[in-house]
Design a protein around this motif. Structure first.
Motif: not given
Length: 930
Positions: A240-250, A299-313
């Motif tokens: 169920i987790l979209p694969k695009e999260y695998s490319a995130q490194n902030r 993080g500031d609003a809209g910086t992608g905090k949730s995106y980073l959490c899904k990437w970590l998962l």
């Protein structure tokens, strides 16, 4: 969820997807078997994988106090995804919710009490299109019509009706049950044959080498049930987790409280070792440095905090992160119940998942906490808490962060800077999610822009006004024909407002009917804002088309909602005259809400983070007092409003002292962009302290505007995550400040070049320049020496811990001999060889009036300051990450133990030895605790 249901109700029967096939006849033929034991469900369920007719209800009969299967099958037009399907079983007569499934799991919050514990869907059959529902322990009142609604994004909407009859056993049913009995006998015979074949197969298998994977799975089930659940959970999340999260490194900035430097202006030494790191290194063995039990990611609003959490998962699922046995991300926005236990939260995500929390090496991530408000639990309660204790989400978090719940579990709380401050203070370590780099900003902009847009100048200037991911994506979706120019004083809020002004002028114009419609839209937006609801895409399609984001994420649509809500409030405050009391609440969360104020009456007393974008749009639109002025682009600001705003802003600077509060005021001034108000408010400013507050591109831009031409006494920008670009942008502000503190940032030799230009300017007034704990290196330092040949104002230069080597002392004597103002030079924490020490001694000999400090004991004021901080350590130790603190104490100890320095006469050997012994005891104590 309500949005999907409203679509269901609004569609007529003629619009529903109809896929007539022969499977409905197969189901009718076998409907007598639907009440067999659950062991036969798989067998019968396999017959229903084919499409089902949707124009006629299926007739099903069940026996009282037994289970029955309500069949429903669909055909998908796309690849199945658990997270994209919505399944909703409902009684047709009274709309009672029987069972719901969405977001990848059963969602029973809205289930009618009558059906609780009596329904079950078959998770593993859903990918095949089998949406059948098992209804247990049939009651007489269960008889009636049932509807199975299903939605899969690109496959559309389907509905299947089932009519259920409930019968009691009677003599009249003997023939019917004779058929059933004979059928059961047949099935039993088939089963016996099947089991015999199965046993034979097992015997054959036993003669073959055992499959190691199968043995491992069986071992998990028998010996380690938690491990088996964990394995199944990983498989579930992979699907169920979209694969695009695998490319995130902030990039993250590690925020450690100051140890050897406070927030005043008389500090001399700085020992903080803060740094920007890649998220990849955050929890990577060998690279990981900052792990603690209680952490916060802000993080500031809209910086992608949730995106980073899904990437970590995703990284954990792929086994790239191995220091945790289990990572569970909990989206607090999806917790609908006001009172809930930690066990319920975990088990709603995946069945029996709460049992994993008893393991070691668990990381719980509580995400999406920006809008969370405080709870109202009785503080005098003596209740004991466990995973089954029902609590409101805020209180639950509080008990977890204070280790009253799951004390050995690692926790990462995710929120905005100014959200849940009291809970943030309970964390050991803080990570700040930084903006995109310029390269990342350009890449994401180009990826989402049209060819025509790329040829313009927007992509070249976008990083000057924002590197926040959400804004970059939204601005990249603008139509190329908008022809918007981005200037130095532009902001994302200005750009969005300009597009709205263009739309109101061209699309509404003088039409009173359209103006009334727009006024209604703005009013509705404010109602949605204070209720935390998005504007419905369906009803706002025309407006969202303007921003080309009708298919974009809710976050972007919510920003547009906030903009229209701000327009409504601007008009209301101009009409009613209650501007300052509204600002007090929206900006700072003042709980004193006048009962007569219609704008504030319906808002919860506890202020939260919902007004972050709203207040910036509000200040931008304040010059348009009504809808007519907005549609005509005739902005105006009368003297009375200007005086009111000036008074409120001055008062706010006096009353609110925290750096985050000062930044809010500065952003209000910047977005207001009124020259008269800015000059009147800022002309009296003498000090600005933003210590330990990471600044992003928008913050730097606001500071640059507000302090242009303002002479300051003190500017404290230590631990603000500044990079070279920020120093250059703030050049005019730095030049007009006497005491400039830039310690503990990410400054390199490029900052040395920039400061050289600033110090050489005739109108520069800098007297003290603090640059400790950066990376200026030899070349950056050499630029500073050259600037001092011409500079006549600088009396103190502090370059401790800057990786200055022997090369950095080249030309030092030559240029400093020509300087007549410098009185104090600190070089502690740098490494010099014979050549460097020779140059420093030569400088001391030639410039006897210049005090050059290489060791702590060479300066009595510095030594007393360090001594005081060591004495306080027993009380303040908990404020620091332990590994960092040990490293810092080791550095200080090494400095104190070195004897080749000119000790200040006021410092005794006894006091030095005492301080050395205290540090050794502290380090020994920490090793024993570990």
């Amino acid at each position: 969820m309500e949005f999907w249901f409203s679509i269901m109700d609004s569609w007529s029967a003629s619009e529903r997807l109809v896929t007539p096939e022969c499977a409905s006849m197969i189901i009718r033929r076998h409907q007598k078997l639907f009440d067999l034991k659950s062991t036969y469900i798989c067998l019968i369920g396999s017959l229903t994988f084919l499409p089902v007719c949707h124009f006629a209800p299926l007739e099903v009969t069940g026996q009282l106090h037994k289970d029955v299967l309500l069949p429903c099958t669909v055909v998908y037009k796309e690849q199945f995804d658990y997270s994209h399907i919505v399944i909703h079983w409902q009684r047709s007569e009274n709309d009672d919710v029987v069972h719901s499934f969405y977001d990848g799991s059963n969602q029973l919050a809205y289930q009618a009490d009558y059906y609780r514990g009596r329904t079950e869907m078959f998770y593993d059959f859903l990918p095949s299109g089998n949406l059948s529902l098992l209804l247990k322990n049939l009651l007489t009142s269960d008889a009636g019509s049932y509807a199975c609604h299903s939605i899969l994004e690109s496959s559309g909407f389907t509905i299947q009706y089932v009519n259920l009859s409930v019968e009691e056993r009677s003599d009249d049913q003997i023939e019917e049950y004779k058929f059933l009995f004979e059928t059961r006998i047949a099935i039993c015979l088939i089963s016996v044959a099947f089991i015999s074949g199965f046993v034979l197969l097992i015997c054959v298998k036993l003669r073959q080498p055992r499959n190691e994977k199968d043995e491992e799975t069986m071992s998990l089930i028998i010996n380690n049930p938690s491990g088996f659940i964990l394995q199944k959970y990983k498989k579930h999340m992979t699907s169920i987790l979209p694969k695009e999260y695998s490319a995130q490194n902030r990039r993250l900035f590690v925020k450690i409280h100051s140890f050897l430097e406070g927030s005043g202006t008389n500090n001399i030494y700085m020992g903080d070792k803060s740094e920007a790191i890649n998220a990849e290194d955050l929890f990577t063995p060998g690279k990981q440095k900052f792990l603690s039990r209680r952490m916060v990611l802000v993080g500031d609003a809209g910086t992608g905090k949730s995106y980073l959490c899904k990437w970590l998962l995703n990284k954990w699922i792929q086994e790239h992160i191995k220091i945790y046995k289990f990572i569970l991300r909990i989206s607090c926005k999806k917790i609908k119940s006001k009172i809930i236990s930690l066990k319920e939260i975990c088990d709603k995500i995946y069945n029996d998942l709460s049992s994993i929390l008893t393991m070691d090496g668990v990381l719980l991530i509580f995400d999406e906490l920006d809008d969370l408000v405080h709870g109202n639990e009785d503080p005098s309660s003596t209740q004991e808490y466990n995973m089954n204790t029902p609590l409101n989400i805020y209180t639950l978090l509080e008990k977890i962060m204070t280790k009253q719940l799951v004390p050995n579990t690692n926790v990462l709380m995710v929120c905005r800077f100014d959200s849940l401050i009291d809970l943030q203070e309970k964390c050991n370590t803080e990570f700040i999610l930084l903006d995109f780099t310029e390269e990342e900003t350009k890449n994401i902009y180009d990826r989402n822009s049209t060819k025509d847009q790329k040829l313009g100048n927007i992509d070249e200037r976008i990083s000057h006004i924002t590197c926040t991911p959400a804004f970059v994506v939204l601005i990249s979706y603008f139509n190329a024909e908008s022809n918007l120019l981005i200037y130095k004083d532009s902001s994302p809020y200005k750009i969005l407002t300009e597009i709205m002004l263009k739309w109101t002028t061209n699309s509404i114009g003088k039409s009173r009917e359209k103006k009334n419609m727009f006024i209604s839209m703005a009013n509705h937006s404010y109602e949605n804002l204070i209720q935390g609801k998005p504007n419905s895409i369906k009803h706002w399609k025309t407006f969202l088309n303007l921003y080309n984001c009708q298919t974009q994420c809710k976050y972007q649509c919510n920003m547009l909602r906030d903009m229209l809500a701000a327009a409504h409030c601007v008009w209301e405050t101009h009409r009613t005259g209650n501007l300052t009391e509204c600002l007090d609440f929206w900006v700072f969360g003042n709980n004193t809400i006048p009962s007569t104020n219609a704008l504030l009456q319906s808002i919860a007393d506890e202020h939260n983070a919902r007004f972050y974008h709203f207040i910036r749009f509000f200040m931008r639109l304040l010059k348009y007092p009504d809808c007519d002025s907005l549609c005509d682009k005739t902005h105006m600001m009368n003297n009375e409003t200007q005086e009111l705003l000036s008074g409120w802003l001055k008062k706010s600077f006096q009353n609110y002292k925290k750096p985050s509060e000062k930044l809010k005021i500065i952003h209000c001034i910047f977005e207001l962009h009124d020259e008269k108000v800015t000059k009147e408010v800022m002309s009296n400013m003498k000090n600005l302290e933003l210590f330990n507050t990471p600044l992003n591109v928008k913050d730097i831009q606001a500071l640059e505007y507000c302090f242009s031409g303002i002479a300051l006494e003190n500017l404290d920008l230590r631990l603000c995550a500044l990079e070279d670009k920020a120093v250059r942008q703030l050049g005019s502000m730095i030049k007009k400040t006497k005491n400039v503190m830039l310690s503990s940032n990410n400054l390199t030799k490029e900052t040395g070049k920039c400061l050289k230009e600033i110090l050489e300017e005739p109108d520069c007034i800098i007297e003290k320049l603090w640059l400790g704990t950066n990376q200026l290196g030899a070349h950056g330092t050499q630029d500073l020496w050259r600037s001092l040949e011409r500079n006549k104002t600088l009396i103190g230069l502090y370059l401790y811990d800057n990786n200055v080597t022997d090369e950095g002392t080249h030309e030092m004597v030559e240029y400093l001999q020509k300087n007549t103002s410098l009185k104090e030079l600190h070089l502690c924490g740098n490494t010099f060889g014979d050549e460097g020490l020779t140059n420093i001694q030569k400088l001391k000999h030639n410039k006897k009036e210049l005090e050059v400090v290489l060791r702590i004991v060479e300066n009595s004021e510095l030594f007393r300051f360090v001594e005081e901080k060591i004495f306080e350590l027993k009380r303040t130790r908990k404020n620091y990450q332990q590994e960092y603190l040990n490293s810092l104490l080791g550095t200080v100890l090494k400095d104190l133990e070195m004897k080749d320095c000119n000790k200040c006469p006021q410092i005794t050997e006894e006091s030095i030895d005492k301080l050395i012994q205290m540090i050794k005891e502290e380090l020994k104590h920490e090793r024993q605790e570990e």
